[in-house]
Design a protein around this motif. Structure first.
Motif, mmCIF file in Angstrom:
data_model
loop_
_atom_site.group_PDB
_atom_site.id
_atom_site.type_symbol
_atom_site.label_atom_id
_atom_site.label_comp_id
_atom_site.label_asym_id
_atom_site.label_seq_id
_atom_site.Cartn_x
_atom_site.Cartn_y
_atom_site.Cartn_z
ATOM 1 N N ALA A 48 102.026 58.582 15.450
ATOM 2 C CA ALA A 48 102.147 58.011 16.794
ATOM 3 C C ALA A 48 103.549 58.200 17.362
ATOM 4 O O ALA A 48 103.735 58.278 18.584
ATOM 5 C CB ALA A 48 101.786 56.526 16.757
ATOM 6 N N LEU A 49 104.544 58.282 16.455
ATOM 7 C CA LEU A 49 105.924 58.486 16.883
ATOM 8 C C LEU A 49 106.257 59.969 17.062
ATOM 9 O O LEU A 49 107.368 60.315 17.485
ATOM 10 C CB LEU A 49 106.876 57.875 15.846
ATOM 11 N N GLY A 50 105.300 60.843 16.725
ATOM 12 C CA GLY A 50 105.499 62.268 16.925
ATOM 13 C C GLY A 50 106.124 63.007 15.760
ATOM 14 O O GLY A 50 106.564 64.150 15.899
ATOM 15 N N GLN A 51 106.147 62.384 14.579
ATOM 16 C CA GLN A 51 106.755 63.020 13.412
ATOM 17 C C GLN A 51 105.793 64.028 12.788
ATOM 18 O O GLN A 51 104.641 63.719 12.516
ATOM 19 C CB GLN A 51 107.130 61.956 12.373
ATOM 20 N N ASP A 52 106.281 65.250 12.576
ATOM 21 C CA ASP A 52 105.472 66.284 11.934
ATOM 22 C C ASP A 52 105.357 66.010 10.439
ATOM 23 O O ASP A 52 106.365 65.726 9.768
ATOM 24 C CB ASP A 52 106.094 67.663 12.153
ATOM 25 N N MET A 53 104.140 66.141 9.907
ATOM 26 C CA MET A 53 103.893 65.899 8.484
ATOM 27 C C MET A 53 102.736 66.758 8.004
ATOM 28 O O MET A 53 101.875 67.131 8.800
ATOM 29 C CB MET A 53 103.543 64.416 8.250
ATOM 30 N N PRO A 54 102.676 67.028 6.689
ATOM 31 C CA PRO A 54 101.496 67.691 6.136
ATOM 32 C C PRO A 54 100.329 66.711 6.119
ATOM 33 O O PRO A 54 100.514 65.509 6.363
ATOM 34 C CB PRO A 54 101.939 68.062 4.723
ATOM 35 N N PRO A 55 99.118 67.174 5.844
ATOM 36 C CA PRO A 55 97.955 66.277 5.818
ATOM 37 C C PRO A 55 98.154 65.117 4.852
ATOM 38 O O PRO A 55 98.728 65.288 3.768
ATOM 39 C CB PRO A 55 96.813 67.197 5.368
ATOM 40 N N VAL A 56 97.669 63.940 5.220
ATOM 41 C CA VAL A 56 97.857 62.747 4.402
ATOM 42 C C VAL A 56 97.188 62.891 3.036
ATOM 43 O O VAL A 56 97.704 62.395 2.023
ATOM 44 C CB VAL A 56 97.337 61.489 5.136
ATOM 45 N N GLN A 57 96.050 63.591 2.979
ATOM 46 C CA GLN A 57 95.371 63.765 1.696
ATOM 47 C C GLN A 57 96.228 64.586 0.740
ATOM 48 O O GLN A 57 96.260 64.326 -0.470
ATOM 49 C CB GLN A 57 94.012 64.450 1.902
ATOM 50 N N ILE A 91 98.533 52.101 2.003
ATOM 51 C CA ILE A 91 99.909 52.165 2.525
ATOM 52 C C ILE A 91 100.168 53.500 3.197
ATOM 53 O O ILE A 91 100.712 53.564 4.310
ATOM 54 C CB ILE A 91 100.927 51.951 1.383
ATOM 55 N N LEU A 92 99.772 54.591 2.529
ATOM 56 C CA LEU A 92 100.017 55.915 3.087
ATOM 57 C C LEU A 92 99.318 56.107 4.424
ATOM 58 O O LEU A 92 99.903 56.635 5.378
ATOM 59 C CB LEU A 92 99.569 57.002 2.102
ATOM 60 N N ASN A 93 98.073 55.685 4.518
ATOM 61 C CA ASN A 93 97.332 55.859 5.766
ATOM 62 C C ASN A 93 97.949 55.047 6.900
ATOM 63 O O ASN A 93 98.040 55.525 8.039
ATOM 64 C CB ASN A 93 95.869 55.476 5.573
ATOM 65 N N LYS A 94 98.383 53.842 6.597
ATOM 66 C CA LYS A 94 99.011 53.002 7.623
ATOM 67 C C LYS A 94 100.313 53.642 8.111
ATOM 68 O O LYS A 94 100.539 53.772 9.326
ATOM 69 C CB LYS A 94 99.292 51.615 7.047
ATOM 70 N N GLN A 95 101.143 54.056 7.176
ATOM 71 C CA GLN A 95 102.426 54.649 7.568
ATOM 72 C C GLN A 95 102.234 56.017 8.223
ATOM 73 O O GLN A 95 102.966 56.380 9.151
ATOM 74 C CB GLN A 95 103.333 54.769 6.348
ATOM 75 N N TYR A 96 101.270 56.756 7.741
ATOM 76 C CA TYR A 96 100.992 58.073 8.313
ATOM 77 C C TYR A 96 100.614 57.940 9.788
ATOM 78 O O TYR A 96 101.103 58.698 10.642
ATOM 79 C CB TYR A 96 99.870 58.744 7.528
ATOM 80 N N ALA A 97 99.753 56.966 10.079
ATOM 81 C CA ALA A 97 99.329 56.744 11.468
ATOM 82 C C ALA A 97 100.514 56.335 12.344
ATOM 83 O O ALA A 97 100.644 56.785 13.488
ATOM 84 C CB ALA A 97 98.242 55.674 11.507
#
Length: 424
Positions: A173-182, A163-169
């Motif tokens: 793609a929408l340009g939202q800044d986030m920390p690393p998924v891991q 779920i996290l990897n799907k939503q993270y991607a």
């Protein structure tokens, strides 16, 4: 089971009232919302804000239940418990917490969905707390989420990672800044491991068994009536049902078992975020009232919008909830005013309404005002009904007559002991 809910747009002082009356209950149970709710309580002179934990947590004899209707951020809950343990030096807190295995989890990507939706020009700006509450409820309805009980599943970590990897991607793609998924994934799993130290169970069974054995249960509502997803000022509302009947759904209790319904209202109104506010005031008077009342968000610290008491909306809230006992707070903040304005009706398109739901429409209602004499005597040091200023007694009597409900408690200040019992 008794229920306590807010009758306005939140921040009515529910935490203090629940903390005070908790001594008479065996169980305090949260039934809706998540870490977007901030209930402030003064404990041993310290102001403590509870976001997920029920407000009976300071009493050793009380079981504190986080019910099925609540959405739980594991990291927020872990941080809150550890903070409380450090503040009050009580390691037994975790033994007083029961969590529904059916409550849904707030995944770490949900906060970033909240941020994106709030900041993107393609979506309506609501003014949320950005705690990931709406995305959690959305995925719950879509049946794509995980629940507390799932942490014991052998596939839990794999499913969460997917779920996290799907939503993270999608967010990237929408340009939202986030920390690393891991990093998001590891922190989430570490907080979930903390969950296993708590009592996770079928809380609906626990509550019903307690009621069967004549134990006293108080359902604690988060947010407030006018923020209800169905009956509030949509779309500027929260993501859950906040009215009293939601306690039955969120906790799994039959309506036949409900006794008292406490409704909490301020002597004036406040609101956080966007949306209609018929009695709102601005300028220096609003600034003075905001500062005097400490009207800044418990969670976000955002300045609250302020306005005068709105009787049409209050009558609507009383009707929706079936309130049996009223609690009046913040009357002390209005001390020193020569007169106190109250909106007694709305005028819209030539029609006057004394009971109405505030609606987000282009043609906003025009308030019709009544002015009552103000009270000049400070309330903080009085502790008996006989000491209440005459003008405040008339204010209380006016509200009781208009709402046709007795005011049971009058709060005279922020501290736990600053309260007068008006009714039996």
């Amino acid at each position: 089971m008794d229920i306590l809910i807010g009758l306005q747009w939140g921040d009515e002082g529910k935490g203090k009232i629940i903390d005070l009356i908790s001594r008479d209950y065996d169980i305090i149970a949260r039934f809706n919302g998540g870490a977007n709710a901030g209930h402030s309580i003064y404990h041993n002179g310290k102001r403590i804000t509870l976001k997920l934990l029920p407000s009976g947590i300071f009493y050793p004899h009380i079981k504190n239940i986080i019910g099925t209707g609540v959405v739980i951020d594991p990291l927020a809950l872990q941080a809150e418990v550890k903070l409380l343990q450090s503040i009050i030096s009580d390691t037994e807190i975790i033994n007083r917490i029961l969590i529904s295995e059916k409550a849904h989890l707030v995944l770490p990507t949900y906060k970033y969905w909240d941020m994106y939706l709030e900041e993107s020009l393609q979506y309506r700006t609501i003014g949320t707390t950005k705690n990931g509450i709406a995305p959690t409820y959305s995925n719950k309805i879509l049946r794509q989420n995980v629940r507390v009980g799932d942490i014991f599943s052998k596939d839990f970590e794999t499913y969460v990672f997917q779920i996290l990897n799907k939503q993270y991607a999608e967010l990237q793609a929408l340009g939202q800044d986030m920390p690393p998924v891991q990093e998001l994934y590891d922190n989430f799993l570490e907080a979930c491991s903390f969950f296993k130290k708590l009592q996770i169970t079928d809380t609906e069974i626990s509550i019903n068994e307690a009621l069967k054995n004549n134990k006293k249960v108080l359902a604690e509502g988060a947010q407030a009536t006018l923020l209800d997803i169905d009956h509030g000022t949509y779309p500027y509302v929260t993501s859950s049902n906040t009215i009293a009947s939601a306690a039955c759904v969120g906790l799994g209790v039959s309506p036949k078992l409900i006794d008292k319904i406490y409704g909490v209202t301020k002597a004036y109104c406040t609101r956080v975020g966007n949306g209609i506010f018929p009695t709102e005031i601005t300028g220096s008077l609003a600034d003075e009232l905001r500062e005097k009342g400490g009207e800044f968000g418990s969670n976000t610290k955002r300045p609250r919008r302020v306005g005068w008491l709105d009787l049409p909306a209050l009558k609507y809230a009383v009707m929706l909830n079936g309130v049996t006992d009223l609690v009046l707070t913040k009357a002390d903040i209005l001390n020193g005013m020569s007169e106190v304005p109250i909106c007694t009706a709305y005028e819209t398109d030539g029609e006057t309404r004394t009971l109405a739901a505030p609606k987000c429409v282009d043609n906003a209602p025009k308030p019709i005002w009544k002015f009552l004499d103000g009270w000049l005597s400070p309330l903080g040091k009085i502790d008996q009904k006989a000491q209440i200023p005459k003008e405040l007694k008339l204010f209380i009597s006016f509200l009781e007559e208009e709402l046709n409900i007795p005011i049971k408690y009058l709060s005279t200040g922020p501290q736990r002991e600053e309260l007068i019992i008006l009714g039996n």
